[in-house]
Motif scaffolding. Structure first.
Motif, PDB file in Angstrom:
ATOM      1  N   ALA A 185       0.830  -1.206   0.000  1.00 19.19           N
ATOM      2  CA  ALA A 185       0.000   0.000   0.000  1.00 19.19           C
ATOM      3  C   ALA A 185       0.864   1.255   0.000  1.00 19.19           C
ATOM      4  N   VAL A 186       1.942   1.243   0.779  1.00 15.38           N
ATOM      5  CA  VAL A 186       2.863   2.389   0.792  1.00 15.38           C
ATOM      6  C   VAL A 186       3.498   2.577  -0.581  1.00 15.38           C
ATOM      7  N   HIS A 187       3.906   1.467  -1.199  1.00  8.87           N
ATOM      8  CA  HIS A 187       4.552   1.511  -2.510  1.00  8.87           C
ATOM      9  C   HIS A 187       3.601   2.069  -3.573  1.00  8.87           C
ATOM     10  N   LEU A 188       2.378   1.562  -3.608  1.00  4.98           N
ATOM     11  CA  LEU A 188       1.405   2.057  -4.585  1.00  4.98           C
ATOM     12  C   LEU A 188       1.001   3.492  -4.260  1.00  4.98           C
ATOM     13  N   GLY A 189       0.838   3.780  -2.981  1.00  8.28           N
ATOM     14  CA  GLY A 189       0.456   5.139  -2.591  1.00  8.28           C
ATOM     15  C   GLY A 189       1.471   6.171  -3.041  1.00  8.28           C
ATOM     16  N   LEU A 190       2.764   5.868  -2.881  1.00  4.78           N
ATOM     17  CA  LEU A 190       3.794   6.813  -3.310  1.00  4.78           C
ATOM     18  C   LEU A 190       3.797   6.961  -4.832  1.00  4.78           C
ATOM     19  N   ALA A 191       3.477   5.889  -5.554  1.00  4.90           N
ATOM     20  CA  ALA A 191       3.376   5.989  -7.017  1.00  4.90           C
ATOM     21  C   ALA A 191       2.288   6.990  -7.404  1.00  4.90           C
ATOM     22  N   PHE A 192       1.167   6.980  -6.688  1.00  6.66           N
ATOM     23  CA  PHE A 192       0.094   7.927  -6.974  1.00  6.66           C
ATOM     24  C   PHE A 192       0.490   9.342  -6.553  1.00  6.66           C
ATOM     25  N   VAL A 193       1.263   9.475  -5.489  1.00  5.51           N
ATOM     26  CA  VAL A 193       1.749  10.799  -5.087  1.00  5.51           C
ATOM     27  C   VAL A 193       2.635  11.380  -6.186  1.00  5.51           C
ATOM     28  N   ILE A 194       3.571  10.568  -6.685  1.00  8.71           N
ATOM     29  CA  ILE A 194       4.455  11.016  -7.770  1.00  8.71           C
ATOM     30  C   ILE A 194       3.631  11.399  -8.990  1.00  8.71           C
ATOM     31  N   LEU A 195       2.678  10.549  -9.342  1.00 12.23           N
ATOM     32  CA  LEU A 195       1.826  10.816 -10.497  1.00 12.23           C
ATOM     33  C   LEU A 195       1.043  12.111 -10.305  1.00 12.23           C
ATOM     34  N   GLY A 196       0.563  12.348  -9.084  1.00 13.02           N
ATOM     35  CA  GLY A 196      -0.195  13.558  -8.803  1.00 13.02           C
ATOM     36  C   GLY A 196       0.637  14.821  -8.963  1.00 13.02           C
ATOM     37  N   PHE A 197       1.869  14.793  -8.458  1.00 13.86           N
ATOM     38  CA  PHE A 197       2.737  15.961  -8.610  1.00 13.86           C
ATOM     39  C   PHE A 197       3.045  16.228 -10.079  1.00 13.86           C
ATOM     40  N   ILE A 198       3.348  15.163 -10.825  1.00  8.49           N
ATOM     41  CA  ILE A 198       3.654  15.347 -12.245  1.00  8.49           C
ATOM     42  C   ILE A 198       2.450  15.937 -12.975  1.00  8.49           C
ATOM     43  N   ALA A 199       1.270  15.390 -12.713  1.00  8.25           N
ATOM     44  CA  ALA A 199       0.057  15.872 -13.383  1.00  8.25           C
ATOM     45  C   ALA A 199      -0.196  17.343 -13.046  1.00  8.25           C
ATOM     46  N   TRP A 200      -0.010  17.718 -11.788  1.00  6.21           N
ATOM     47  CA  TRP A 200      -0.229  19.109 -11.374  1.00  6.21           C
ATOM     48  C   TRP A 200       0.749  20.041 -12.073  1.00  6.21           C
ATOM     49  N   TYR A 201       2.011  19.623 -12.158  1.00 10.80           N
ATOM     50  CA  TYR A 201       3.023  20.448 -12.816  1.00 10.80           C
ATOM     51  C   TYR A 201       2.735  20.577 -14.316  1.00 10.80           C
ATOM     52  N   VAL A 202       2.259  19.500 -14.937  1.00 12.10           N
ATOM     53  CA  VAL A 202       1.890  19.558 -16.355  1.00 12.10           C
ATOM     54  C   VAL A 202       0.780  20.579 -16.565  1.00 12.10           C
ATOM     55  N   MET A 203      -0.194  20.587 -15.666  1.00 10.50           N
ATOM     56  CA  MET A 203      -1.297  21.540 -15.785  1.00 10.50           C
ATOM     57  C   MET A 203      -0.822  22.967 -15.562  1.00 10.50           C
ATOM     58  N   LEU A 204       0.079  23.161 -14.621  1.00 15.54           N
ATOM     59  CA  LEU A 204       0.613  24.505 -14.377  1.00 15.54           C
ATOM     60  C   LEU A 204       1.385  25.023 -15.590  1.00 15.54           C
ATOM     61  N   LEU A 205       2.190  24.169 -16.188  1.00 17.43           N
ATOM     62  CA  LEU A 205       2.994  24.587 -17.338  1.00 17.43           C
ATOM     63  C   LEU A 205       2.158  24.767 -18.600  1.00 17.43           C
ATOM     64  N   GLY A 206       0.935  24.292 -18.563  1.00 14.09           N
ATOM     65  CA  GLY A 206       0.049  24.482 -19.702  1.00 14.09           C
ATOM     66  C   GLY A 206      -0.531  25.879 -19.793  1.00 14.09           C
ATOM     67  N   ARG A 207      -0.300  26.691 -18.773  1.00 20.39           N
ATOM     68  CA  ARG A 207      -0.796  28.068 -18.747  1.00 20.39           C
ATOM     69  C   ARG A 207       0.373  29.009 -18.462  1.00 20.39           C
ATOM     70  N   GLU A 208       0.321  30.211 -19.004  1.00 23.04           N
ATOM     71  CA  GLU A 208       1.355  31.210 -18.731  1.00 23.04           C
ATOM     72  C   GLU A 208       1.233  31.704 -17.297  1.00 23.04           C
ATOM     73  N   GLU A 209       2.365  32.155 -16.745  1.00 24.53           N
ATOM     74  CA  GLU A 209       2.378  32.625 -15.357  1.00 24.53           C
ATOM     75  C   GLU A 209       1.386  33.771 -15.141  1.00 24.53           C
ATOM     76  N   ARG A 210       1.338  34.685 -16.088  1.00 23.78           N
ATOM     77  CA  ARG A 210       0.417  35.816 -15.926  1.00 23.78           C
ATOM     78  C   ARG A 210      -1.031  35.348 -15.967  1.00 23.78           C
ATOM     79  N   GLU A 211      -1.304  34.319 -16.784  1.00 24.93           N
ATOM     80  CA  GLU A 211      -2.653  33.779 -16.836  1.00 24.93           C
ATOM     81  C   GLU A 211      -3.033  33.128 -15.511  1.00 24.93           C
ATOM     82  N   LEU A 212      -2.079  32.421 -14.906  1.00 25.09           N
ATOM     83  CA  LEU A 212      -2.344  31.778 -13.622  1.00 25.09           C
ATOM     84  C   LEU A 212      -2.600  32.813 -12.528  1.00 25.09           C
ATOM     85  N   LEU A 213      -1.813  33.900 -12.551  1.00 26.86           N
ATOM     86  CA  LEU A 213      -2.005  34.958 -11.558  1.00 26.86           C
ATOM     87  C   LEU A 213      -3.379  35.610 -11.702  1.00 26.86           C
TER      88      LEU A 213
END
Length: 379
Positions: A185-213
């Motif tokens: 469970a710890v092993h799979l849970g950390l895989a989802f944590v890693i996946l979540g951070f990557i997905a969030w960063y992909v979404m952030l980089l999909g928009r310009e900084e000024r647009e996010l602000l």
């Protein structure tokens, strides 16, 4: 002879070519797209890793390699003698002695290849991260504030490798026939944590900084906090699912909505001490997973109804899509139980869990950074 200067010539004129401001902006966008593409590749590799890990568990292949060799282990056995040596190591652990004593070398090879592929994919992910991060760092094209974020993904990947071995080592001695379910469970849970951070960063980089602000000014605070709770609740259910998979609890009771013809499974506390039942008793572990699933569904209905009233159509739509995915996951979970967790059904259930988790994260992102809409589109 030096040429004479004209009377009104500007002596301090800067002769360096000026780079248009638009060209700098385009270059920055190009590098942001490149980093985003690299993260998308990592995202796809991690999803594949979760799928291969699920198949490794479902085929009981996880204990076929009994040593942790991060570097030299990249090469599989290349001769019959090397294959025999690996098989002899496997013959020393409880899983073979108690459960798989019937195996020959030819029976051993398929489960070895599953575990080797799982570990090899981990090495590929680490290499892709290291090469990509080094390239962007050396080129000095990492956006301001992103060094720590990208380094954080790599650090989590390194920790995941160590946890993977910690998980495998639990089944190599004593009386264990599989890896410890809580470590899985710890092993799979950390895989989802890693996946979540990557997905969030992909979404952030999909928009310009000024647009996010600008978007943060229109943030849906209530939906964002509900989305955060939804994400954590779904993550908890994923951990319970890992406990179910770790002890094959999904095959213990295959009737629904009852369990063994009753609401509460028979003998839920037959293991001593009592606390071990919450990790090792198949009936109780499956019961907890079922009950948490029902509660998660009810919580999701509440969020869905709340999101329908959101003024931003895109944000509301993102929550609707996540809710539909979760409904599909609940239905598939029931079918997984009824089918006694057949391999292809259980794997689909796991992959839909990935999709549902990411879609919930996407809905949360749209609540935090709503896309602009015209007055006509607003509700």
């Amino acid at each position: 002879m030096a040429e004479k200067r004209k009377l009104f010539e500007e002596v301090m004129t800067d002769q360096r070519p000026r780079i248009p401001k638009g060209a700098i902006t385009r270059a920055r966008k190009a590098w942001r797209r490149a980093i985003r593409g690299w993260l998308v590749l990592l995202f796809a590799l991690v999803v594949t890793m979760i799928a291969v890990g699920g198949l490794t568990r479902l085929t009981d292949s996880g204990l076929s390699i009994t040593e942790w060799k991060p570097i030299t282990g990249a090469l599989p056995p290349l001769s019959e003698a090397e294959w025999q040596a690996e098989f002899e190591k496997y013959q020393q652990i409880p899983e073979f002695q108690v459960q798989n004593a019937w195996m020959t070398l030819e029976d051993f090879k398929p489960i070895y290849w599953w575990e080797w592929s799982h570990r090899q994919l981990g090495r590929v992910i680490g290499l892709v991260w290291a090469l990509g991060f080094a390239t962007f760092l050396i080129a000095r094209r990492v956006p301001p504030g992103w060094n720590r974020r990208l380094l954080w993904i790599g650090a989590l990947g390194g920790i995941q490798g160590a946890i993977g071995w910690w998980m495998v080592s639990s089944g190599l001695e004593g009386t264990m026939l599989d890896v410890a379910s809580y470590r899985l469970a710890v092993h799979l849970g950390l895989a989802f944590v890693i996946l979540g951070f990557i997905a969030w960063y992909v979404m952030l980089l999909g928009r310009e900084e000024r647009e996010l602000l600008q978007a943060r000014r229109e943030r849906h605070d209530k939906l964002f906090h509900l989305g955060t709770g939804w994400m954590h609740f779904a993550f908890l259910q994923i951990l319970f699912g890992a406990l179910v998979a770790g002890i094959d609890a999904g095959r213990s009771y295959t009737d629904w909505p009852t369990m063994g013809g009753q609401v509460f499974p028979p003998d839920p506390f037959m293991i001593e001490p009592v606390w071990r039942n919450f990790l090792e008793n198949p009936g109780l572990v499956q019961f907890i997973h079922r009950m948490t699933g029902y509660l998660l569904f009810l919580f999701s209905v509440m969020i869905f109804l709340r999101a329908r009233r959101a003024s931003n159509r895109v944000t509301s739509g993102a929550y609707t899509v996540a809710f539909i995915a979760l409904c599909g996951q609940v239905a598939l979970g029931i079918y997984t139980v009824i089918s006694a967790a057949q391999l292809h059904v259980a794997l689909t259930h796991q992959l839909l869990a990935v999709a549902t988790f990411v879609l919930i994260l996407r809905a949360r992102f749209h609540a935090a950074y709503p896309l602009p809409q015209s007055v006509r589109d607003a509700r």
